[in-house]
Design an enzyme around this catalytic site. Structure first.
Site, mmCIF file in Angstrom:
data_model
loop_
_atom_site.group_PDB
_atom_site.id
_atom_site.type_symbol
_atom_site.label_atom_id
_atom_site.label_comp_id
_atom_site.label_asym_id
_atom_site.label_seq_id
_atom_site.Cartn_x
_atom_site.Cartn_y
_atom_site.Cartn_z
ATOM 1 N N GLU A 1 0.888 -1.169 0.000
ATOM 2 C CA GLU A 1 0.000 0.000 0.000
ATOM 3 C C GLU A 1 0.918 1.208 0.000
ATOM 4 O O GLU A 1 1.684 1.414 0.935
ATOM 5 C CB GLU A 1 -0.907 -0.042 1.241
ATOM 6 N N CYS B 1 -1.950 8.271 4.150
ATOM 7 C CA CYS B 1 -1.969 7.750 2.789
ATOM 8 C C CYS B 1 -3.312 7.997 2.124
ATOM 9 O O CYS B 1 -3.416 7.944 0.896
ATOM 10 C CB CYS B 1 -1.644 6.262 2.782
#
Length: 703
Positions: free
Chosen positions: A260, A299
């Site tokens: 990720e 993120c």
């Protein structure tokens, strides 16, 4: 005073490198004071991996899925009792109380959620059946199915600095339930908070030996000692992810790798969401929240604010007003601070550098300054703190919304760019220009615009968050991955998936095709398969033995997979059908109008209600006297196959298919295979009956 080296947890003991070994200093993000030292020289990585594969696998394997899930709940309760100590460490990373809640409370919440879902949605065993069996022979003697079993190695995780607790626990929880031991490698700037959390986890005494290990410091050789049995989950930059995924042990050795990474997430303001509408207000709130929570070091933060052309200035002004009204930059330990420092001075330098590159590429600073801001200090005074990693929120605008930099350069801090779009199709194009993102928000109350935007961007995003006046107060937010849903995204975002409830547990398991006889598939899976042996009580005409006890008289301690009951035939009359129609109000023509029913291509004429047959089936198989069966709590997979007309007869065969004891209760679930046949042996209906059954026959033992 010498700052202590943060220890690693290796082979179930705390380990610290030699005092004269290489170390890296970690400073308080708000004051610049050295708070920790990290080093891993001399750490035996092969021994750690071997310990996980042997001791960790053995100890976790002695527990069932439910037992491991229950331990997660116990661990969550223990960590909840120590949140205050974790918060004290967290403040030094630049995290405010709200930021710490997201990280610490959010991580603990993941443990609670996975514990609940694991016990509710998975079997109390170590083999998970995946889908129905496939007949591979005409006579049913050879079947095929799929099962999940845990991978036989270690689940290693390399995490980013921004969520030192949540980032660890959201990966640890599904691996632990699956029965796979974990090696944690946190990012150095906030790794001392991860170490504090792991220390509490170890001190709790809840976790089996070998189930968790911690690397405090560098672990560059970790992939060198991993192979196809193992899994590596990475969160961080795309460049590091690409380097890791190109390792020979990933490419050739079969290490399962998921990542990720960077993500230029977008928030799209719908054409209908004009200033003054609830959607406009919710949109501005969402953007500012994502810019300032964790100082924009998320993120999932909104990097591109995509709005209808001509509305850019209104959005910039609304963002400015909310920031000035709501945001106070400073030390999280100071009263009134709402946005803390970035994680480190290095991180501050990186973010400033990224913004400067974006300005050089055509961006304009519409709000904020790159100069060091005046902030609230720990003592409550307002001052510039050169040693602190503080930064003002920044809003950029772009004359050229197609500039490459705005769609490829991520400033990982409190920074967002406002971009104007011509129409919905153009908004889709701009969102997709991020080349794969974790999440996008669509903010609109126009169903058609929402449909077009969502369908248009879904293939480029791992999650789409739809925001309008109906969800403004209840939404978990653009930037909040929840444990029930997958977290990840295609392309630039890494292409991986985390969380997602039981899906993520299965990420740590191997799906294997299984072929064999019904008896042996039953033995392997713990689930009865059609054609396997049964012990049948009831009607001798259908293979039952009168000497066998009705399975409803058996507690979980006595009940065996394959225990069954076969009923006598019961004949249905036209009067039965008409009475059921009148009493229930279900007067559908196939049951009440012979002429209309005969014209129907699916029926031979007037037929019995399917629910009449299911009701009769219960009457045929039930054992009426009080006993260990406490309740029927539902049916699943009900299918009506052959119509039943007046004059036909039906019988039922009920077989104990799956037994799932509850680890916290004195009862468990039994899934029964129910099949209705007619007088010619044709299947009329089939379904699963779900009952709650006592582990021991105590409630009615003297009845």
């Amino acid at each position: 005073m010498t700052t202590q080296i943060v220890p690693s947890y290796v082979q179930d003991t705390w380990w610290t490198p030699a005092e004269d070994s290489r170390t890296a200093d970690v400073r308080d993000a708000n004051t610049g004071e050295i708070v920790a030292r990290f080093g891993s020289d001399g750490l035996d990585l092969p021994a750690m991996v071997e310990h996980a594969r042997t001791v960790g696998q053995r100890e976790l394997g002695q527990l069932t899925l439910h037992e491991r899930a229950l331990k997660l709940k116990e661990l969550a309760i223990y960590l909840n009792e120590h949140r205050k100590e974790l918060y004290e460490v967290s403040f030094g990373t630049g995290a405010t109380k709200i930021d710490s809640m997201v990280d610490i409370d959010g991580g603990i919440g993941v443990l609670f959620t996975f514990s609940s879902k694991g016990r509710r949605e998975m079997p109390n065993s170590n083999v998970v059946l995946d889908g129905p069996a496939e007949p591979l022979s005409k006579d049913g003697s050879f079947l095929g199915t799929h099962i999940y079993t845990r991978i036989p190695g270690v689940a290693a995780q390399i995490n980013a600095f921004n969520f030192p607790v949540w980032g660890m626990l959201e990966k640890f929880a599904p691996a632990f339930i699956a029965g796979v031991p974990t090696i944690v490698k946190p990012a150095t700037p906030t790794g001392h908070l991860t170490e504090a959390c792991v220390r509490f986890m170890v001190d709790s005494g809840i976790l089996p030996a070998g189930s968790i290990q911690l690397i405090s410091g560098s672990a560059r050789e970790l992939l060198d000692v991993m192979d196809y049995r193992d899994m590596l989950s990475f969160t961080g930059s795309a460049s590091t992810a690409n380097r890791l995924k190109s390792h020979p042990n990933v490419i050739e050795g079969g290490v399962r790798f998921t990542s990720e990474t960077d993500s230029l997430n977008a928030a799209i303001l719908g054409p209908d969401a004009e200033p003054g509408t609830p959607e406009f207000e919710a949109f501005i709130k969402a953007v500012v929240t994502e810019m300032t929570v964790k100082a924009g070091q998320k993120c999932t933060a909104i990097r591109r604010t995509i709005v209808p052309k001509g509305r850019e200035q209104a959005v910039v002004e609304a963002l400015r007003d909310r920031i000035e009204q709501r945001v106070v930059v400073g030390d999280p330990r100071a009263e009134g601070t709402t946005m803390g420092a970035l994680a480190s001075l290095d991180q501050l330098q990186d973010v400033r550098g990224a913004v400067e590159a974006m300005l050089a590429a055509g961006g304009e600073l519409a709000y904020g300054s790159l100069d060091a801001p005046v902030v609230k200090t720990q003592g409550g005074e307002d001052a510039v703190v050169p040693e602190g990693a503080f930064m003002s929120p920044l809003v950029l605008t772009w004359d050229d919304v197609n500039a490459e930099a705005v769609h490829s350069k991520e400033a990982f801090g409190p920074v967002s760019s406002v971009l104007g779009y011509d129409d919905v199709a153009d908004a889709v194009r701009l969102a997709a220009a991020g080349a794969g993102s974790l999440v996008a928000t669509v903010c609109s109350n126009d169903p058609e615009a929402v449909r077009e935007l969502t369908v248009g961007i879904a293939g480029h995003h791992g999650r789409v968050h739809i925001l309008n006046r109906e969800t403004a107060k209840t939404s978990t937010g653009h930037g909040s991955p929840v444990p029930h849903l997958v977290h990840g995204g295609p392309g630039r975002a890494g292409g991986g998936e985390e969380l997602g409830g039981i899906r993520s547990v299965k990420h740590h398991m191997q799906r294997t095709a299984l072929q064999g006889s019904p008896n042996l598939l039953t033995a392997v899976t713990g689930v009865w398969h059609t054609g396997a042996d049964r012990t049948i009580a009831g009607c001798e005409a259908f293979g039952a033995e009168a000497a066998h006890e009705h399975p409803f008289r058996k507690s979980l301690a006595e009940l065996q997979i394959g225990d069954a009951f076969a009923s006598d035939l019961r004949t249905i009359t036209l009067q039965d059908i008409e009475d059921f129609a009148r009493e229930t109000g279900d007067t559908f023509y196939a049951h009440t109008d012979a002429r209309a029913a005969e014209a129907n291509p699916f029926f031979p004429g007037q037929v019995a209600h399917g629910y009449l047959l299911v009701s009769w089936a219960a009457g045929l198989f039930v054992e009426p006297a009080p006993g260990p069966v406490l309740a029927n709590y539902g049916l699943e997979n009900l299918r009506f196959i052959t119509p039943v007309a007046a004059g036909d007869s039906v019988r039922v065969t009920l077989t104990a298919k799956q037994v799932t004891p509850r680890v916290t209760d004195e009862y468990g679930e039994v899934r029964w295979d129910a099949v209705l046949h007619n007088q010619d042996g044709e299947i009329v209906a089939q379904y699963d009956v779900l009952t709650l059954v006592e582990k021991e026959n105590t409630t009615y033992k003297n009845w």
